[in-house]
Design a protein around this motif. Sequence first.
Motif, PDB file in Angstrom:
ATOM      1  N   GLU A  25       0.817  -1.219   0.000  1.00  0.00           N
ATOM      2  CA  GLU A  25       0.000   0.000   0.000  1.00  0.00           C
ATOM      3  C   GLU A  25       0.851   1.269   0.000  1.00  0.00           C
ATOM      4  OE1 GLU A  25      -2.877   0.014   3.141  1.00  0.00           O
ATOM      5  OE2 GLU A  25      -3.571  -2.013   2.667  1.00  0.00           O
ATOM      6  N   THR A  26       2.158   1.130   0.063  1.00  0.00           N
ATOM      7  CA  THR A  26       3.035   2.298   0.125  1.00  0.00           C
ATOM      8  C   THR A  26       3.489   2.698  -1.275  1.00  0.00           C
ATOM      9  OG1 THR A  26       5.071   1.036   0.391  1.00  0.00           O
ATOM     10  CG2 THR A  26       3.858   1.610   2.404  1.00  0.00           C
ATOM     11  N   ARG A  27       3.893   3.951  -1.397  1.00  0.00           N
ATOM     12  CA  ARG A  27       4.416   4.485  -2.662  1.00  0.00           C
ATOM     13  C   ARG A  27       5.860   4.895  -2.435  1.00  0.00           C
ATOM     14  NH1 ARG A  27       4.308   9.869  -4.611  1.00  0.00           N
ATOM     15  NH2 ARG A  27       2.922  10.374  -2.888  1.00  0.00           N
ATOM     16  N   PRO A  28       6.831   4.168  -3.010  1.00  0.00           N
ATOM     17  CA  PRO A  28       8.235   4.521  -2.828  1.00  0.00           C
ATOM     18  C   PRO A  28       8.576   5.850  -3.500  1.00  0.00           C
ATOM     19  CG  PRO A  28       8.011   2.417  -4.006  1.00  0.00           C
ATOM     20  CD  PRO A  28       6.649   2.990  -3.818  1.00  0.00           C
ATOM     21  N   VAL A  29       9.416   6.638  -2.850  1.00  0.00           N
ATOM     22  CA  VAL A  29       9.888   7.911  -3.391  1.00  0.00           C
ATOM     23  C   VAL A  29      11.320   8.139  -2.917  1.00  0.00           C
ATOM     24  CG1 VAL A  29       7.606   8.991  -3.443  1.00  0.00           C
ATOM     25  CG2 VAL A  29       9.044   9.272  -1.437  1.00  0.00           C
ATOM     26  N   PHE A  30      11.948   9.164  -3.446  1.00  0.00           N
ATOM     27  CA  PHE A  30      13.238   9.639  -2.955  1.00  0.00           C
ATOM     28  C   PHE A  30      13.089  11.147  -2.815  1.00  0.00           C
ATOM     29  CE2 PHE A  30      17.551  11.251  -3.474  1.00  0.00           C
ATOM     30  CZ  PHE A  30      18.213  10.494  -2.516  1.00  0.00           C
ATOM     31  N   GLN A  31      12.659  11.581  -1.628  1.00  0.00           N
ATOM     32  CA  GLN A  31      12.332  12.989  -1.411  1.00  0.00           C
ATOM     33  C   GLN A  31      13.207  13.583  -0.311  1.00  0.00           C
ATOM     34  OE1 GLN A  31       9.810  15.129  -2.904  1.00  0.00           O
ATOM     35  NE2 GLN A  31      11.240  16.480  -1.874  1.00  0.00           N
ATOM     36  N   PRO A  32      14.139  14.477  -0.659  1.00  0.00           N
ATOM     37  CA  PRO A  32      14.912  15.149   0.388  1.00  0.00           C
ATOM     38  C   PRO A  32      14.011  16.099   1.177  1.00  0.00           C
ATOM     39  CG  PRO A  32      15.603  15.897  -1.808  1.00  0.00           C
ATOM     40  CD  PRO A  32      14.524  14.890  -1.999  1.00  0.00           C
ATOM     41  N   VAL A  33      14.295  16.206   2.466  1.00  0.00           N
ATOM     42  CA  VAL A  33      13.500  17.052   3.356  1.00  0.00           C
ATOM     43  C   VAL A  33      14.390  17.738   4.381  1.00  0.00           C
ATOM     44  CG1 VAL A  33      11.395  15.651   3.141  1.00  0.00           C
ATOM     45  CG2 VAL A  33      13.011  15.158   4.970  1.00  0.00           C
ATOM     46  N   GLU A  34      13.839  18.786   4.973  1.00  0.00           N
ATOM     47  CA  GLU A  34      14.441  19.405   6.155  1.00  0.00           C
ATOM     48  C   GLU A  34      13.501  19.103   7.311  1.00  0.00           C
ATOM     49  OE1 GLU A  34      14.525  23.817   7.767  1.00  0.00           O
ATOM     50  OE2 GLU A  34      15.904  23.567   6.076  1.00  0.00           O
ATOM     51  N   TRP A  50       5.572   6.993   0.935  1.00  0.00           N
ATOM     52  CA  TRP A  50       4.346   7.637   1.411  1.00  0.00           C
ATOM     53  C   TRP A  50       3.281   6.567   1.578  1.00  0.00           C
ATOM     54  CZ3 TRP A  50       4.413  12.579   2.814  1.00  0.00           C
ATOM     55  CH2 TRP A  50       5.326  13.461   2.221  1.00  0.00           C
ATOM     56  N   TRP A  51       2.347   6.814   2.496  1.00  0.00           N
ATOM     57  CA  TRP A  51       1.186   5.950   2.686  1.00  0.00           C
ATOM     58  C   TRP A  51       0.024   6.820   3.126  1.00  0.00           C
ATOM     59  CZ3 TRP A  51      -1.417   4.496   7.384  1.00  0.00           C
ATOM     60  CH2 TRP A  51      -2.365   3.495   7.207  1.00  0.00           C
ATOM     61  N   GLU A  52      -1.161   6.560   2.568  1.00  0.00           N
ATOM     62  CA  GLU A  52      -2.350   7.303   2.973  1.00  0.00           C
ATOM     63  C   GLU A  52      -3.277   6.382   3.750  1.00  0.00           C
ATOM     64  OE1 GLU A  52      -5.994   9.969   1.161  1.00  0.00           O
ATOM     65  OE2 GLU A  52      -4.251   9.546  -0.092  1.00  0.00           O
ATOM     66  N   ALA A  53      -3.602   6.763   4.980  1.00  0.00           N
ATOM     67  CA  ALA A  53      -4.492   5.987   5.842  1.00  0.00           C
ATOM     68  C   ALA A  53      -5.920   6.076   5.326  1.00  0.00           C
ATOM     69  CB  ALA A  53      -4.415   6.513   7.275  1.00  0.00           C
ATOM     70  N   ALA A  54      -6.761   5.180   5.786  1.00  0.00           N
ATOM     71  CA  ALA A  54      -8.173   5.158   5.377  1.00  0.00           C
ATOM     72  C   ALA A  54      -8.875   6.475   5.703  1.00  0.00           C
ATOM     73  CB  ALA A  54      -8.889   3.993   6.042  1.00  0.00           C
ATOM     74  N   ARG A  57      -5.334  10.653   6.217  1.00  0.00           N
ATOM     75  CA  ARG A  57      -4.095  11.217   6.776  1.00  0.00           C
ATOM     76  C   ARG A  57      -2.888  10.636   6.048  1.00  0.00           C
ATOM     77  NH1 ARG A  57      -2.590  11.679  13.179  1.00  0.00           N
ATOM     78  NH2 ARG A  57      -1.083  13.337  12.889  1.00  0.00           N
ATOM     79  N   LEU A  58      -1.949  11.507   5.680  1.00  0.00           N
ATOM     80  CA  LEU A  58      -0.756  11.119   4.952  1.00  0.00           C
ATOM     81  C   LEU A  58       0.369  10.792   5.931  1.00  0.00           C
ATOM     82  CD1 LEU A  58       0.225  10.824   2.036  1.00  0.00           C
ATOM     83  CD2 LEU A  58       0.941  13.215   2.134  1.00  0.00           C
ATOM     84  N   TRP A  59       1.014   9.652   5.703  1.00  0.00           N
ATOM     85  CA  TRP A  59       2.149   9.218   6.520  1.00  0.00           C
ATOM     86  C   TRP A  59       3.384   9.135   5.634  1.00  0.00           C
ATOM     87  CZ3 TRP A  59       2.129   6.908  11.648  1.00  0.00           C
ATOM     88  CH2 TRP A  59       0.919   7.070  12.307  1.00  0.00           C
ATOM     89  N   CYS A  60       4.568   9.322   6.230  1.00  0.00           N
ATOM     90  CA  CYS A  60       5.816   9.213   5.487  1.00  0.00           C
ATOM     91  C   CYS A  60       6.800   8.329   6.253  1.00  0.00           C
ATOM     92  CB  CYS A  60       6.426  10.578   5.226  1.00  0.00           C
ATOM     93  SG  CYS A  60       6.874  11.511   6.704  1.00  0.00           S
ATOM     94  N   ARG A  61       7.650   7.630   5.487  1.00  0.00           N
ATOM     95  CA  ARG A  61       8.743   6.877   6.100  1.00  0.00           C
ATOM     96  C   ARG A  61       9.967   7.773   6.002  1.00  0.00           C
ATOM     97  NH1 ARG A  61       9.131   1.151   3.900  1.00  0.00           N
ATOM     98  NH2 ARG A  61       9.842   2.258   2.043  1.00  0.00           N
ATOM     99  N   LEU A  62      10.400   8.279   7.142  1.00  0.00           N
ATOM    100  CA  LEU A  62      11.417   9.324   7.232  1.00  0.00           C
ATOM    101  C   LEU A  62      12.697   8.801   7.843  1.00  0.00           C
ATOM    102  CD1 LEU A  62      12.162  12.414   7.191  1.00  0.00           C
ATOM    103  CD2 LEU A  62      11.203  12.494   9.504  1.00  0.00           C
TER     104      LEU A  62
END
Length: 89
Positions: A25-34, A50-54, A57-62
Amino acid sequence: MHAPQEQPGAVRPVGTTGWSPPEQETRPVFQPVEVRFEDGRWAVGRINAWWEAADGRLWCRLRVMGDGSSAHWQPYDPDRVTLLPSHGI
């Protein structure tokens, strides 16, 4: 599926492990962040999924860079995690 309850804007302690959504259910990305911490410190990091809950709400693997921690899932909070350009300016 509902995501675990967390305080809005919470940035988990670096290096924690725990809950994660189903990988399919996750969407892989390569996103730099501060990443900005409550004590005023900041660090560069990467969101790698990224993952969107039912409930929408948006969640990220950081992963915060340079501290030796592994990536962890947390609710995305644009006030605490700023997306940076990944290519071209």
